[in-house]
Write an enzyme that holds these catalytic residues in place. Structure first.
Site, mmCIF file in Angstrom:
data_model
loop_
_atom_site.group_PDB
_atom_site.id
_atom_site.type_symbol
_atom_site.label_atom_id
_atom_site.label_comp_id
_atom_site.label_asym_id
_atom_site.label_seq_id
_atom_site.Cartn_x
_atom_site.Cartn_y
_atom_site.Cartn_z
ATOM 1 C CB CYS A 160 -0.914 -0.043 1.227
ATOM 2 S SG CYS A 160 -1.795 1.488 1.561
ATOM 3 C CB CYS A 174 0.234 1.775 4.065
ATOM 4 S SG CYS A 174 -1.487 1.267 3.929
#
Length: 104
Positions: A29, A32
């Site tokens: 991600c 993230c």
């Protein structure tokens, strides 16, 4: 200091003496990875006052399901074992800092 949150240690952290911040994330991600240094910095800054942990959604799908995590990063803020706030997506450090301060 950040801890790794798993299905095995979550209940202990949730019911501990400190408020808990859980960063639901995954290695693949991008957002993230963008927010990770900010979370790490805040974890150091609030060490001893707020417990901060990272929960990999792929390794702990039971926790992801329990909290209805559909998008990552999702950061939940818990006090006295209950969710009191939540942020979805990459947000600014100032936004996260406000949420941290609200837990104290």
């Amino acid at each position: 200091m950040e801890v790794t949150i798993t299905s095995e240690n979550f209940e202990t952290l949730k019911n501990g003496n400190l408020p808990l911040v859980v960063d639901f994330w995954a290695t693949w991600c991008g957002p993230c990875r963008m927010i990770a240094p900010v979370i790490a910095e805040l974890a150091k800054e609030y060490d001893g006052r707020i417990a901060v942990g990272k929960c990999d959604v792929e390794e702990n799908d039971d926790l992801s399901a329990e909290f209805g995590i559909r998008n990552i990063p999702t950061i939940i803020f818990m006090k006295d074992g209950a969710v009191v706030d939540k942020v979805v997506g990459a947000v600014s450090k100032s936004t996260l800092e406000e949420k941290f301060k609200a837990l104290l």
